[in-house]
Design a protein around this motif. Sequence first.
Motif, short mmCIF file in Angstrom:
data_model
loop_
_atom_site.label_atom_id
_atom_site.label_comp_id
_atom_site.label_asym_id
_atom_site.label_seq_id
_atom_site.Cartn_x
_atom_site.Cartn_y
_atom_site.Cartn_z
N CYS A 37 39.95 37.50 28.65
CA CYS A 37 39.35 36.37 29.37
C CYS A 37 40.14 35.12 29.02
CB CYS A 37 37.89 36.22 28.97
SG CYS A 37 37.06 34.78 29.70
N SER A 94 36.67 33.40 33.77
CA SER A 94 37.62 34.08 34.65
C SER A 94 38.46 35.05 33.84
CB SER A 94 38.52 33.06 35.38
OG SER A 94 39.32 32.34 34.48
N TYR A 95 38.80 36.16 34.49
CA TYR A 95 39.58 37.24 33.87
C TYR A 95 40.85 37.46 34.69
CZ TYR A 95 34.82 38.21 32.19
OH TYR A 95 33.55 38.11 31.66
N PRO A 96 42.03 37.46 34.06
CA PRO A 96 43.28 37.59 34.82
C PRO A 96 43.72 39.03 35.06
CG PRO A 96 43.79 37.18 32.53
CD PRO A 96 42.28 37.17 32.63
N SER A 97 42.87 40.00 34.72
CA SER A 97 43.22 41.42 34.89
C SER A 97 44.50 41.77 34.15
CB SER A 97 43.33 41.78 36.38
OG SER A 97 42.12 41.51 37.05
N PRO A 127 42.01 46.06 35.67
CA PRO A 127 41.42 45.38 36.82
C PRO A 127 39.90 45.31 36.70
CG PRO A 127 42.07 47.61 37.41
CD PRO A 127 42.58 47.37 36.02
N GLN A 186 36.84 39.20 38.78
CA GLN A 186 37.73 38.11 38.36
C GLN A 186 37.00 36.85 37.93
OE1 GLN A 186 41.50 37.66 40.48
NE2 GLN A 186 40.83 39.21 41.94
N ASN A 208 34.92 39.10 44.87
CA ASN A 208 35.56 39.82 43.77
C ASN A 208 36.01 41.23 44.14
OD1 ASN A 208 35.34 38.29 40.96
ND2 ASN A 208 33.54 37.73 42.18
N HIS A 258 44.25 36.75 43.01
CA HIS A 258 44.42 36.80 41.55
C HIS A 258 44.02 35.43 40.98
CE1 HIS A 258 46.31 38.51 37.88
NE2 HIS A 258 46.42 37.24 37.57
N VAL A 259 42.81 35.37 40.44
CA VAL A 259 42.32 34.12 39.86
C VAL A 259 43.00 33.88 38.52
CG1 VAL A 259 40.31 32.94 38.90
CG2 VAL A 259 40.12 34.20 41.07
N ASN A 260 43.56 32.69 38.35
CA ASN A 260 44.18 32.36 37.07
C ASN A 260 43.39 31.35 36.27
OD1 ASN A 260 46.66 32.92 35.43
ND2 ASN A 260 46.69 30.68 35.42
N ASP A 273 43.33 30.28 42.70
CA ASP A 273 43.89 31.59 43.04
C ASP A 273 45.41 31.45 43.02
OD1 ASP A 273 44.71 34.05 44.18
OD2 ASP A 273 42.82 34.20 45.28
#
Length: 345
Positions: free
Chosen positions: A22, A35-38, A42, A45, A64, A76-78, A92
């Motif tokens: 996270c 938020s989680y950047p995977s 995966p 997010q 999501n 891809h949420v950063n 994103d």
Amino acid sequence: MSSLPTEEDHRLTPVLHEDRVCTGVTTLRGRVFLSYPSADRPGVQVVEALPDGRRVPYPDAAWNRADQPPSGAFVHVNGLRAGPDGRLWIIDSGSPRIGGAQVPGGARLIAVDPDDDHVERVYHLDEAVHPGSYVDDVRFNGRVAYFSDAGAAGLIVLDLDSGRSRRVLDGHPSTAGGPVVADGRALRDPGGAEVRLHVDQLEVSPEGRWLYYQPASGGMSRIATRWLDDPSVSADELARRVERWCDTPSTGGTAIDATGTIYLSDLERRRVLVLAPDRSVRTLVADPRLAWVDAMWLDADARLWMPAAQLHLTAGLNGGVSAVEYPVQIYRMPVEIGPPARDHA
């Protein structure tokens, strides 16, 4: 190898415990969003972290969904942050990963109204990104938003009224990253190649006069926002207005308080530094648990939230080998001054 701290600091309180890496935390009207950047696997997010321990997809499950076109779903949420207007703003990156290709229509700033938990507006950044861009973070200055691009060196300026975006300081040396060092080791991709992250952290001074920014490898610069905000200023003139501000180390995240003091995480030595307006630097806290503190958050009660994301221990940045220790912790500690009103509510 850098010398790492060995003693835990009692001022750090672990407040959230995550089963995935996270990197983003923000608070809004007593609510907490993550938020989680995977980076490790995966999954959802963006979530709201409820007091009972549940993690609820936010703003809903549809946004999501994985492997969906960008209309109505995240690429891809950063990062995310509460804005000065009381909305939740979600960045994103537009690319599934650093070094990946931009998904058309994917690079966006998404505004969510927390009153009804619905997306209120989506700002598209297509006209300001390159094919290799990775939109990293955002800061606000009135009706202007500034973005860092960690994938293609440069900054993005967005007019929140018109929705038009443009690219500035494109490829300028102050926005270009070098080797990122964490725990004494340079980041390596699964093939062993060195990973470089371009401009990453950025902060607006409390009165809105300056934008401070730097690549993840460190070396902070600043530029007066008057030059960034004026679209008629030439690229050459902008370049001349950049000032080197501080020789900072490899950094995971920053925050700024109402006096203009900047907090920045030192990836090399698992500590958080304090950069004062007079450019003096001191250590706020050093602790072995502060492994890659990413996007910090300073709340209205003058508490600094620090996600110890361990990004450098994920397979993608650790030569293909995952060494993340779970749960991933988010810590909090009191500081003296709260955030500037210009930055967030």
